[in-house]
Motif scaffolding. Structure first.
Motif, short mmCIF file in Angstrom:
data_model
loop_
_atom_site.label_atom_id
_atom_site.label_comp_id
_atom_site.label_asym_id
_atom_site.label_seq_id
_atom_site.Cartn_x
_atom_site.Cartn_y
_atom_site.Cartn_z
N GLY A 129 0.77 -1.55 -0.18
CA GLY A 129 -0.18 0.06 0.09
C GLY A 129 0.68 1.81 0.28
O GLY A 129 1.96 0.91 -0.71
N ASP A 130 0.10 2.56 0.77
CA ASP A 130 0.77 3.76 0.06
C ASP A 130 1.44 4.41 2.00
O ASP A 130 2.02 5.31 1.60
CB ASP A 130 -0.25 4.65 -0.46
CG ASP A 130 -1.57 5.29 0.56
OD1 ASP A 130 -1.37 4.41 1.38
OD2 ASP A 130 -1.94 6.26 0.09
N SER A 131 0.99 3.27 2.66
CA SER A 131 2.19 4.01 3.89
C SER A 131 3.52 3.30 3.84
O SER A 131 4.22 2.74 2.62
CB SER A 131 1.64 2.55 5.18
OG SER A 131 0.19 3.25 5.76
N ARG A 132 4.00 4.76 4.17
CA ARG A 132 5.90 4.80 3.44
C ARG A 132 6.80 4.26 4.95
O ARG A 132 6.68 4.58 6.46
CB ARG A 132 5.89 5.96 3.73
CG ARG A 132 5.14 6.28 2.18
CD ARG A 132 5.59 7.74 1.66
NE ARG A 132 4.65 8.29 0.29
CZ ARG A 132 4.94 9.01 -0.39
NH1 ARG A 132 5.77 10.28 0.59
NH2 ARG A 132 3.95 9.31 -1.70
N CYS A 133 8.75 4.68 4.63
CA CYS A 133 9.81 3.64 5.10
C CYS A 133 10.36 5.31 4.76
O CYS A 133 10.77 5.40 3.11
CB CYS A 133 9.99 2.75 5.68
SG CYS A 133 11.24 2.41 6.59
N TYR A 134 10.86 6.05 5.68
CA TYR A 134 11.78 7.10 5.37
C TYR A 134 13.19 6.94 5.93
O TYR A 134 13.45 6.02 6.85
CB TYR A 134 11.72 8.22 5.52
CG TYR A 134 10.80 8.82 4.17
CD1 TYR A 134 10.43 9.81 3.47
CD2 TYR A 134 9.37 8.96 4.88
CE1 TYR A 134 10.17 10.68 2.51
CE2 TYR A 134 8.13 9.62 3.96
CZ TYR A 134 8.46 10.28 3.14
OH TYR A 134 7.40 10.98 2.01
N ARG A 135 14.28 7.13 4.91
CA ARG A 135 15.93 7.10 5.75
C ARG A 135 16.52 8.39 6.46
O ARG A 135 16.80 8.79 4.54
CB ARG A 135 16.06 5.34 5.31
CG ARG A 135 17.94 5.75 5.96
CD ARG A 135 18.49 4.72 5.42
NE ARG A 135 19.04 5.14 3.86
CZ ARG A 135 19.39 4.21 3.39
NH1 ARG A 135 19.66 3.17 3.23
NH2 ARG A 135 19.79 4.68 1.54
N LEU A 136 16.91 8.82 7.21
CA LEU A 136 16.85 10.08 7.10
C LEU A 136 18.89 9.53 7.57
O LEU A 136 19.24 9.13 9.01
CB LEU A 136 16.98 10.87 8.70
CG LEU A 136 18.21 12.04 8.40
CD1 LEU A 136 17.66 13.23 7.28
CD2 LEU A 136 17.30 12.51 10.12
N ARG A 137 19.94 10.45 6.48
CA ARG A 137 21.09 9.34 6.68
C ARG A 137 21.88 10.42 6.60
O ARG A 137 21.50 11.28 5.19
CB ARG A 137 21.93 7.86 5.73
CG ARG A 137 23.04 7.88 5.72
CD ARG A 137 23.69 6.65 4.53
NE ARG A 137 22.90 5.39 5.64
CZ ARG A 137 22.87 4.21 4.70
NH1 ARG A 137 23.42 4.29 3.83
NH2 ARG A 137 22.70 2.73 5.46
N ALA A 138 22.99 10.57 7.47
CA ALA A 138 23.33 12.27 7.11
C ALA A 138 23.16 13.19 6.67
O ALA A 138 23.64 14.16 5.42
CB ALA A 138 24.88 11.95 6.24
N GLY A 139 21.85 13.49 6.98
CA GLY A 139 20.93 14.93 7.43
C GLY A 139 20.38 14.67 6.07
O GLY A 139 19.52 15.81 5.54
#
Length: 266
Positions: A129-139
């Protein structure tokens, strides 16, 4: 000489909010600190059926995965984690599908899903579906799931630009969901985790309200996970809060047992 065994510490925090418009909350989140699992779901369906589907998904998958991971030990092979995750999600799909057919008021219910299993310095990530995962790496913030939605298909086909998509009335039309059919179509990917990576799992109640640039700005703030979560939800509500909004943050710590071994880039 072989490098020392590696391990990574993880910190988790989650919160779900009804928003400013919806009469109930059909989102659900689940965490197990011991086995390092994070699960998020956004239910859909009439009456309270969305709540039922999302709760069934998160509870079922957490219970099954915790049981297996507890028996599997500290470092199960990635291939086995993936296989067991796929099996658990398929069984959760059957449970929701069977309930929707057995109970008239649950007819047509389903849910999106994001499941993150952190094992050592690896992440096994499944989503539907459209729920998400993001990754913040080095800003830098990067979306590491791809929406299973009509809008995303139009963008991929070159029929809409991302900017045009923000104004579409079909933004919330998903092309995959858990529990709406006899089988589930989960996408699974694996990632290497670097020290200090921050992962954001969220429902579209956040991403429909808050631009990615603002998400990145809030995630970069030197605050505790609880405070970052509150700021993200408050921002979604300040922009209208048209949907339930759920945020689940996972902060990777420093590796232990490493001796001058730099992380490999993704």
């Amino acid at each position: 000489m072989a490098p020392a065994p590696t391990s990574m510490t993880y910190e988790f925090f989650a919160r779900t909010d009804q928003g400013r418009v919806r009469p109930n909350n059909e989102d659900a989140v689940a965490i197990d600190h011991g086995t390092q699992i994070a699960i998020l779901a956004d239910g859909m369906g009439g009456y309270n059926a969305g709540e039922v589907a999302s709760a069934m998904a998160t509870d079922f998958i957490r219970t099954e995965m915790v049981c297996w991971l507890t028996q599997a030990g500290a470092s199960p092979p990635s291939s086995e984690v993936r296989q067991v995750l796929e099996c658990c999600v398929e069984r959760a799909n059957h449970a929701i599908w069977d309930a929707s057919r057995a109970t008239p008021r649950y007819a047509g219910m389903g849910t999106t899903l994001v499941v993150a299993v952190f094992h050592g310095n690896r992440l096994t990530l499944g989503h539907i579906g459209d729920s998400r995962c993001y990754r913040l790496r080095a800003g830098a913030l990067q979306q590491i799931t791809r929406d299973h939605s009509w809008i995303q298909e139009q963008i991929d086909a070159g029929l809409l630009t991302p900017r045009q998509a923000t104004f579409s009335t079909q933004r919330n039309l998903v092309t995959r969901a858990l529990g709406v059919g006899p089988s589930a179509m989960m996408e699974v990917n694996e990632f290497q985790v670097a020290p200090d990576d921050l992962f954001l799992l969220c429902t579209d109640g956040l991403t429909d309200m808050v631009p990615d640039a603002d998400l990145a700005h809030m995630l970069r703030a030197p605050l505790a996970l609880e405070e970052k979560t509150a700021r993200l939800i408050d921002s979604a509500n300040a922009h209208g809060g048209r949907d339930n909004v759920s945020v689940l943050l996972v902060q990777a710590g420093k590796r232990q047992g490493l001796h001058n071994h730099a992380p490999h880039p993704e």
